[in-house]
Design an enzyme around this catalytic site. Structure first.
Site, PDB file in Angstrom:
ATOM      1  N   LYS A  22       0.830  -1.277  -0.150  1.00  0.00           N
ATOM      2  CA  LYS A  22      -0.153  -0.193   0.417  1.00  0.00           C
ATOM      3  C   LYS A  22       1.178   0.953   0.250  1.00  0.00           C
ATOM      4  CE  LYS A  22      -1.639   0.999   3.958  1.00  0.00           C
ATOM      5  NZ  LYS A  22      -1.537   3.078   4.246  1.00  0.00           N
ATOM      6  N   ARG A 101      -4.349  10.672   4.359  1.00  0.00           N
ATOM      7  CA  ARG A 101      -3.117  11.184   4.535  1.00  0.00           C
ATOM      8  C   ARG A 101      -2.142  11.347   3.678  1.00  0.00           C
ATOM      9  NH1 ARG A 101      -0.166  13.770   8.756  1.00  0.00           N
ATOM     10  NH2 ARG A 101       2.412  14.137   7.578  1.00  0.00           N
ATOM     11  N   CYS A 125      -4.802   8.456  10.118  1.00  0.00           N
ATOM     12  CA  CYS A 125      -5.213   7.853  10.891  1.00  0.00           C
ATOM     13  C   CYS A 125      -5.284   8.373  11.419  1.00  0.00           C
ATOM     14  CB  CYS A 125      -3.966   6.415  10.778  1.00  0.00           C
ATOM     15  SG  CYS A 125      -4.660   5.300  10.351  1.00  0.00           S
ATOM     16  N   ARG A 130       0.637  14.920  13.445  1.00  0.00           N
ATOM     17  CA  ARG A 130       1.128  14.879  11.873  1.00  0.00           C
ATOM     18  C   ARG A 130       1.399  16.103  11.572  1.00  0.00           C
ATOM     19  NH1 ARG A 130      -0.778   8.654   9.809  1.00  0.00           N
ATOM     20  NH2 ARG A 130       0.678   8.380   8.993  1.00  0.00           N
ATOM     21  N   VAL A 132       2.402  18.694   8.583  1.00  0.00           N
ATOM     22  CA  VAL A 132       3.137  18.375   7.126  1.00  0.00           C
ATOM     23  C   VAL A 132       4.033  19.896   6.667  1.00  0.00           C
ATOM     24  CG1 VAL A 132       1.318  16.973   5.496  1.00  0.00           C
ATOM     25  CG2 VAL A 132       1.867  19.743   5.570  1.00  0.00           C
ATOM     26  N   ASP A 133       4.900  20.701   8.115  1.00  0.00           N
ATOM     27  CA  ASP A 133       5.601  21.142   7.639  1.00  0.00           C
ATOM     28  C   ASP A 133       7.058  21.036   6.800  1.00  0.00           C
ATOM     29  OD1 ASP A 133       5.706  19.766   9.683  1.00  0.00           O
ATOM     30  OD2 ASP A 133       7.612  20.763  10.580  1.00  0.00           O
ATOM     31  N   ASP A 318       5.282   0.795  12.044  1.00  0.00           N
ATOM     32  CA  ASP A 318       3.623  -0.195  11.708  1.00  0.00           C
ATOM     33  C   ASP A 318       3.604  -0.834  11.585  1.00  0.00           C
ATOM     34  OD1 ASP A 318       2.803   2.616  10.139  1.00  0.00           O
ATOM     35  OD2 ASP A 318       2.823   1.651   8.176  1.00  0.00           O
ATOM     36  N   ILE A 340       8.039   7.295  16.563  1.00  0.00           N
ATOM     37  CA  ILE A 340       8.317   8.041  15.214  1.00  0.00           C
ATOM     38  C   ILE A 340       7.257   8.837  15.742  1.00  0.00           C
ATOM     39  CG2 ILE A 340       7.661   7.360  12.693  1.00  0.00           C
ATOM     40  CD1 ILE A 340      10.087   6.463  13.462  1.00  0.00           C
TER      41      ILE A 340
END
Ligand code: UD1
Length: 436
Positions: A22, A101, A125, A130, A132-133, A318, A340
């Site tokens: 994915k 995302r 999720c 989270r 996006v800078d 993950d 993370i």
């Protein structure tokens, strides 16, 4: 809403075919925006997230056509041809982006090809804030002018993106992929430092090179990209899903079973293989993938291990929820540390409802295992989770637990696991989807 019902206690035996990854497929789909020629992608998994991305691409002007299935037949590996003759809209709307995302991955390609883009800030999720800078700072380093307007990232690069050096302050898979795609059409050389080394990033880079990009350093933490004027079409097969494969390896381990993961690539699973070896689970290469089996150490049971997540080649975040599920039935105590994402322990209260003994302190969970395969200490319960990997960890616990487990909110599983219940029941699991 669908549910999954599991009656635990069956050791898994047999073969499971690993689907296309994915997290490789999503950026590869976004890369189709970089060329007006046809990009043929093979071995794409059938997943809700893939459908979301193709829906997004279609509204940018991409023509999509199914071009057959994988030669191994059945449901496996769809083939899609994507052709974006003209980009008809450079806007990625909130309604689509909020679902996933990874939609933000269209930002780099749109900006590179059309010199402008308007992309909603992402959802996805619920595992932390989270931001996006790093995507934004990186694109600015290539000459983009970016502002935030009403929940949208509005980016312009009049005259196109240019070469530059981007030093990521921390490793980001998505920011590396966005910048990699943007850089392919920049004027001059782009250097990405502290780039993510995940195999999915390498898969994207290899596909971009097949499309005529000039990327060097694939697999390392510094990528050199010489911009080209245009990219062409290509025919590319998505790499097998290492996270899916490792999830099924843990399914075999937690039930004390033996499963061959067909198509799995051992080279992309080294951190997991090493961790599982310490836990008394062997993963060894087989003729067509890997073979997973418990035992061979001092005892037949699962040994407890400490795990800390890290960017590739470290232990993947993950798989943190899945390894925690395994540790709930291990012999002894395990410390699991998430480095993370903050807020990625949503499976903990649900696992505890099934009898797991877990204490969380900050980013570390202490799991006191219930001893041995078969999960004598876990019992079935109705559970649910709010993210994909947390949900699958509950399925794993259900496979080991005594009695019946019902996992609610199955749509999270459908985002990332293709035909999960079919693959598991083919190996003897008592698992069923209930359509409510
Ligand atoms: C990708 C994967 C996801 C996986 C994650 C980490 C896809 C589609 N998803 O997500 O399954 O869990 O990598 O391996 O490939 N961050 C910032 N600023 C940014 C970008 C990220 O602070 O601009 C932070 C994130 O909040 C997170 C960390 O960096 O704490 C790593 O995130 P990142 O690698 O970017 O994850 P994704 O690409 O979103």
């Amino acid at each position: 809403m669908d549910k999954i019902r599991i009656r635990g206690g069956q050791p898994l035996q047999g073969k499971i075919a690993v689907s296309g990854a994915k997290n490789a497929a999503l950026p590869l789909l976004a890369a189709s925006l970089l060329t007006d020629e046809a990009l043929v992608l093979r071995n794409l998994p059938h997943l809700a997230d893939i459908a979301t991305m193709t829906h997004l691409l279609a509204q940018h002007g991409t023509d999509l056509s199914m071009a057959g299935t994988h030669p191994s037949g059945g449901h496996m590996g769809q083939v899609l041809e994507l052709r974006t003759g003209d980009i008809t809209s450079t806007e990625a709307p909130y309604d689509i982006v909020r679902k996933m995302r990874a939609s933000v991955l269209v930002l780099g390609p749109l900006l590179a090809r059309c010199h402008q883009a308007r992309v909603s800030l992402p959802g996805g999720c619920a595992i932390g804030t989270r931001p996006v800078d790093m995507h934004i700072r990186g694109l600015e380093a290539l000459g983009a002018e970016i502002e935030l307007d009403d929940g949208y990232v509005v980016a312009r690069a009049p005259g196109g993106l240019r070469g530059g050096v981007v030093v990521f302050p921390r490793v980001s898979v998505g920011a590396t992929e966005n910048l990699l795609m943007a850089a392919t059409l920049a004027k001059g050389e782009v250097i990405l430092e502290n780039a993510a080394r995940e195999p999915e990033v390498g898969d994207l880079a290899n596909c971009l090179n097949a499309m005529g990009a000039r990327i060097e350093g694939i697999g390392g933490d510094t990528l050199h990209i010489q911009g080209v004027d245009r990219l062409r079409g290509a025919d590319y097969a998505v790499l097998p899903d290492r996270i899916e494969a490792a999830t099924y390896a843990i399914a075999a381990a937690i039930t004390g079973g033996k499963v061959e993961l067909v198509g799995a690539r051992p080279a992309t699973m080294e951190a997991v293989t090493a961790a599982l070896a310490q836990a008394n689970v062997s993963i060894r290469p087989s003729d067509c993938g890997v073979m997973v089996e418990t035992g061979g150490g001092d005892s037949d049971g699962i040994a407890s291990i400490d795990v800390s997540t890290a960017p590739y080649p470290g232990f993947p975040t993950d798989l943190q929820a899945q390894i925690m599920a395994l540790m709930t039935v291990a012999d002894g105590a395990a410390m699991i540390t998430e480095t993370i994402f903050e807020n990625r322990f949503q499976h903990v209260p649900e696992l505890m409802r099934m009898g797991a003994d877990i204490t969380v302190k900050g980013a570390t969970a202490m799991v006191r295992g219930r001893g041995g395969p078969g999960g004598a200490g876990l019992h079935g319960a109705p559970v649910m989770a709010t993210d994909l990997r947390a949900s699958v960890s509950l399925v794993l616990a259900g496979l080991a637990a005594e009695g019946e487990t019902t996992v609610n909110r199955v749509y999270h599983l459908d985002r990332g696991y293709e035909r999960l219940e079919e693959k598991l029941s083919a190996c003897g699991a008592d698992i069923m989807r209930l359509t409510v």
